[in-house]
Design a protein around this motif. Structure first.
Motif, short mmCIF file in Angstrom:
data_model
loop_
_atom_site.label_atom_id
_atom_site.label_comp_id
_atom_site.label_asym_id
_atom_site.label_seq_id
_atom_site.Cartn_x
_atom_site.Cartn_y
_atom_site.Cartn_z
N UNK A 1 0.84 -1.20 0.00
CA UNK A 1 0.00 0.00 0.00
C UNK A 1 0.88 1.26 0.00
N UNK A 2 1.94 1.21 0.78
CA UNK A 2 2.80 2.39 0.89
C UNK A 2 3.44 2.75 -0.45
N UNK A 3 3.68 1.73 -1.30
CA UNK A 3 4.32 2.00 -2.60
C UNK A 3 3.37 2.74 -3.53
N UNK A 4 2.10 2.51 -3.37
CA UNK A 4 1.13 3.08 -4.30
C UNK A 4 0.43 4.33 -3.76
N UNK A 5 0.56 4.54 -2.49
CA UNK A 5 -0.25 5.59 -1.86
C UNK A 5 -0.02 6.94 -2.48
N UNK A 6 1.26 7.30 -2.62
CA UNK A 6 1.57 8.65 -3.12
C UNK A 6 1.00 8.87 -4.52
N UNK A 7 1.17 7.88 -5.38
CA UNK A 7 0.69 8.01 -6.75
C UNK A 7 -0.83 8.12 -6.80
N UNK A 8 -1.48 7.29 -6.03
CA UNK A 8 -2.95 7.28 -6.04
C UNK A 8 -3.49 8.59 -5.48
N UNK A 9 -2.86 9.07 -4.44
CA UNK A 9 -3.32 10.33 -3.85
C UNK A 9 -3.16 11.48 -4.84
N UNK A 10 -2.04 11.45 -5.55
CA UNK A 10 -1.81 12.51 -6.56
C UNK A 10 -2.88 12.44 -7.65
N UNK A 11 -3.22 11.23 -8.03
CA UNK A 11 -4.25 11.06 -9.07
C UNK A 11 -5.59 11.55 -8.58
N UNK A 12 -5.88 11.27 -7.32
CA UNK A 12 -7.16 11.71 -6.75
C UNK A 12 -7.23 13.24 -6.77
N UNK A 13 -6.14 13.85 -6.39
CA UNK A 13 -6.12 15.32 -6.38
C UNK A 13 -6.23 15.87 -7.80
N UNK B 1 11.83 10.49 -14.61
CA UNK B 1 11.28 9.69 -15.70
C UNK B 1 9.84 10.11 -15.99
N UNK B 2 9.48 9.95 -17.25
CA UNK B 2 8.12 10.30 -17.65
C UNK B 2 7.09 9.35 -17.04
N UNK B 3 7.58 8.21 -16.53
CA UNK B 3 6.66 7.24 -15.94
C UNK B 3 5.88 7.83 -14.78
N UNK B 4 6.46 8.80 -14.12
CA UNK B 4 5.81 9.37 -12.94
C UNK B 4 4.55 10.15 -13.31
N UNK B 5 4.36 10.41 -14.61
CA UNK B 5 3.18 11.15 -15.03
C UNK B 5 1.99 10.24 -15.33
N UNK C 1 -2.62 3.48 -24.15
CA UNK C 1 -3.15 4.77 -24.58
C UNK C 1 -2.24 5.91 -24.14
N UNK C 2 -1.72 5.79 -22.93
CA UNK C 2 -0.82 6.84 -22.43
C UNK C 2 0.45 6.90 -23.27
N UNK C 3 1.00 5.73 -23.62
CA UNK C 3 2.22 5.71 -24.43
C UNK C 3 1.96 6.31 -25.81
N UNK C 4 0.80 6.04 -26.38
CA UNK C 4 0.47 6.62 -27.70
C UNK C 4 0.36 8.13 -27.59
N UNK C 5 -0.20 8.61 -26.49
CA UNK C 5 -0.31 10.06 -26.29
C UNK C 5 1.08 10.68 -26.15
N UNK C 6 1.97 9.98 -25.45
CA UNK C 6 3.34 10.51 -25.28
C UNK C 6 4.04 10.59 -26.63
N UNK D 1 -3.46 20.06 -21.46
CA UNK D 1 -3.47 18.78 -20.74
C UNK D 1 -2.22 17.98 -21.07
N UNK D 2 -1.80 17.18 -20.08
CA UNK D 2 -0.62 16.34 -20.33
C UNK D 2 -1.06 15.05 -21.04
#
Lengths: 322, 386
Positions: free
Chosen positions: A32-44, A134-138, A147-152, B38-39
């Motif tokens: 849970x701790x590994x994912x928390x920060x990312x999920x919280x950022x997404x929620x915001x 890294x762009x992965x953090x986005x 879909x995300x990779x195609x957008x990048x 948008x990103x």
């Protein structure tokens, strides 16, 4: 920094993250701790930005809809999990290369583009904490990883094209100027330079086109945002109605009806602008629209005729007649 | 797809779009934007219709005015349409989250269903095997229920008007058993031991009689069971089994049980040996007096008698005989054979048929007394009634 809403629902968010991990077919030993920060950022980013006081039910629904496998894979890659990187390259190298080929003019440019993408994903620079930037953090996990990779890829290709296109535009303008000067200096080309016999007709034609063009632009700008987007996606980007409907969340038939309504709205708007702002008469407007349609048809007929002639010539060459 | 739209406007817009596309700068013209670009993550989510509804209007507005972002979006949409698997997966994730599998549907999940089907298969196989085994030994069961009370010295007499032939006594009276050679042979095999004993020494008979107390009781018990189910047949003629009409009352009701019993007693006595007749009374009670001639040897031969009793019980189960209307019948499988039958051709008649109704009343009574198929000699003619 976590928002107040996130802090308030932290324990429930952690439960939702636990469910997300259990949903993944391969959680890659993440906790849970590994994912928390990312999920919280997404929620915001996706929930609280639109509504700071969003209820927890909405947050829960958002977390439950995240792509668990893709998110776990990306976070594992960020933690330098070699197996995760192997899987990422194995499963998505094709996606990146395919998108790069569609965005590029030739295979060399496509390979360069794909390599650039992987370099950005892996990260070449370090941040102040020493972590690889890294762009992965986005990637939030909201949409699919593919879909995300195609957008990048698309983003990088278009931004690169824009830089090149500015450069090319300048060069083309200079080339045209040179050609025009050469033509003017040589008397043999005088007839070409002064091809049109009636400058008044030319001016009138140019003015008509300008009025129509202005009226169209003005009519488009007055459309509602969704209608404007649909019109541009359909006419400017040549997307199919089915794909437009899928992106905007309605059926193809609905998209078709919307296009018809947009055309009707555009006609009324263009007529009004031409009559009201450019002093056209109704008959002039009608004639011009009819001419525009017939021009397109004539254009198509010409193209077809040229095609037939080209095919005949090729046959004759092949038969040895010519 | 054919659209019913304004062709003139469509032509005009296409012309305009061609002009716009030809000029890259014009295409990526950015108008007055109210929101930031948008990103890639947001564009990808929008292209897959995965954005929260509340955020969509602002993104639509941006894409409508920003050529660059709209072009990225259209590229992503076009690429996604070529590979829809991932988008379908996203939808499936949503559906899976929304609709959990109820408990009664989990039962039908593949592994559980497989185990359940395997268990059902085993259960049904076991049931079928059990039923088959149970049904494959009907003779043993029927013989057990109709076990003839074995009595070396006499005949077991039932009160239902019929006499069950005692195998051990059959060969001792050849006059009445002349028409039952097979019965004789069977009886011979079962009663050799007893006959040998009885012929030489009355003690074994008496011992057997004493030792048969429990057997008789058992037989009586089983007879009691069958008595109520069997049609009452009149006691046979004392001398000739071929003449059942002589004094036989085939339709003797139960109310005449006592008279029939007396008649049977006489018959049994007449058909048995002297040694058997001493024990032929209806009540071969446990305290039936043994033969006077052999009191001393009864105690010493008890173990032998028990063994013989068991042997006879086993034999009884194998071969069953009955006497109805003065005729001796032996059961072979599911068919009752008249002792007088010697393999001649038979006239086949079905119970309840017209031909059956035309038969002699006494013969019909015999047929009714026995279940299943019977082969009977009647007035020098062989009938197979089934």
């Amino acid at each position: 920094m976590s928002s107040a809403a996130v802090e308030k629902n932290r324990s429930q968010i952690e439960e939702a993250i636990a469910r997300l991990i259990s949903r993944a077919s391969d959680s890659r030993r993440l906790e849970i701790a590994d994912l928390r920060e990312r999920v919280e950022k997404s929620i915001e980013k996706y929930v609280l930005r639109a509504d700071e006081n969003a209820p927890f039910a909405e947050i829960k629904e958002f977390v439950d809809a995240l792509c668990a496998d893709d998110l776990c894979l990306i976070i594992a890659c960020e933690k330098n999990d070699e197996k995760a990187w192997e899987d990422l390259v194995k499963n998505y190298d094709g996606t990146v290369k395919s998108a790069a080929r569609k965005m590029s003019n030739n295979s060399e440019d496509a390979e360069d583009l794909a390599s650039s993408i992987w370099a950005e994903l892996y990260g070449l620079k370090h941040d102040k904490d020493g972590k690889l930037k890294t762009k992965l953090s986005y990637y939030s996990g909201r949409g699919s990883l593919g879909g995300w990779l195609r957008a990048v890829v698309s983003q990088l290709a278009i931004d690169g094209f824009r830089k090149e296109s500015k450069f090319v535009q300048i060069e083309e303008a200079r080339e045209f100027e040179r050609l025009a000067n050469d033509s003017a200096e040589h008397t043999d080309n005088a007839a070409i330079v002064h091809a049109t016999a009636n400058p008044e007709e030319n001016f009138s034609a140019r003015q008509t086109e300008k009025d129509v063009s202005d009226a169209l632009r003005s009519a488009i700008s007055r459309l509602e945002a969704e209608n404007k987007l649909i019109l541009k996606l359909y006419y400017f980007d040549d997307l199919k109605l089915k794909d437009i409907g899928a992106a905007l969340g309605f059926h193809e038939a609905t998209a078709s009806r919307k296009i018809v309504r947009i055309q009707s709205e555009m006609r009324k708007s263009v007529e009004k602008i031409l009559i009201g702002e450019h002093g056209w008469t109704r008959e002039e407007v009608k004639r011009h629209l009819t001419d525009a349609a017939s021009k397109l048809d004539v254009g198509l007929e010409k193209m077809f005729a040229l095609f037939v002639v080209a095919a005949l010539v090729q046959e004759l060459f092949g038969a040895g007649v010519l | 797809m054919e659209l019913d739209f304004d062709k003139e406007m469509d032509a005009l817009l296409r012309e305009t779009a061609q002009g716009e596309t030809a000029s890259a700068n014009g295409e990526f013209k950015i108008e007055n934007l109210k929101s930031p670009h948008p990103d890639a993550d947001e564009i990808a989510a929008f292209a897959e219709n995965a954005l929260p509804e509340k955020m969509k209007p602002s993104f639509i507005e941006h894409f409508a005015d920003c050529g660059r972002c709209r072009r990225i979006l259209s590229n992503v949409v076009a690429l996604n349409s070529e590979t829809p698997a991932e988008i379908v997966r996203t939808e499936e994730i949503k559906r899976a989250v929304v609709a959990p599998i109820p408990w009664y549907r989990r039962f039908f999940a593949a592994p559980s269903l497989a185990y359940a089907m395997g268990a059902l298969l085993l259960i049904f196989t076991g049931l079928i095997a059990f039923t088959f085994i149970k049904n494959s030994a009907p003779d043993a069961e029927i013989a057990e229920t109709r076990e003839v009370p074995v009595n070396a010295g006499g005949g077991g007499v039932s009160s239902d008007g019929e006499t069950r032939e005692i195998e051990s006594t059959a060969p001792s009276n050849s006059a009445t058993m002349s028409n039952a050679p097979s019965v004789q042979s069977n009886a011979m095999t079962t009663t050799n031991s007893t006959r040998a004993a009885s012929s030489t020494n009355a003690a074994p008979l008496s011992n057997a009689a004493a030792a048969n107390e429990s057997n008789l009781n058992k037989g009586k018990a089983t007879e009691d069971k069958t008595q109520n189910n069997l049609p009452i047949a009149a006691p046979p003629a004392p001398q000739s089994s071929d003449n059942p009409a002589s004094g036989a009352n085939f339709a003797a009701p139960k109310s005449k049980e006592s008279d029939a019993e007396e008649t049977r007693t006489r018959d049994v006595v007449s058909n048995t040996s002297d040694q058997a007749s001493s024990n032929s009374t209806r009540a071969p009670k446990p305290s039936a007096p043994p033969a006077k001639s052999a009191p001393a040897t009864s105690r010493s031969a008890a173990p032998d008698a028990i063994a013989k009793r068991n042997a006879r019980a086993m034999e009884t189960q194998k071969t069953e005989t009955r006497t109805i209307g003065g005729k001796n019948f032996r059961r072979d499988g599911s068919v009752w054979y008249d002792a007088a039958y010697s393999g001649q051709s038979t006239t086949n008649i079905t119970r309840g048929s017209k031909e059956f109704k035309k038969l002699d009343a006494n013969l019909r009574s015999i047929a009714d007394a026995l279940s299943g198929t019977i082969v009977v000699i009647w007035k020098e003619r062989a009938y197979r009634i089934q």
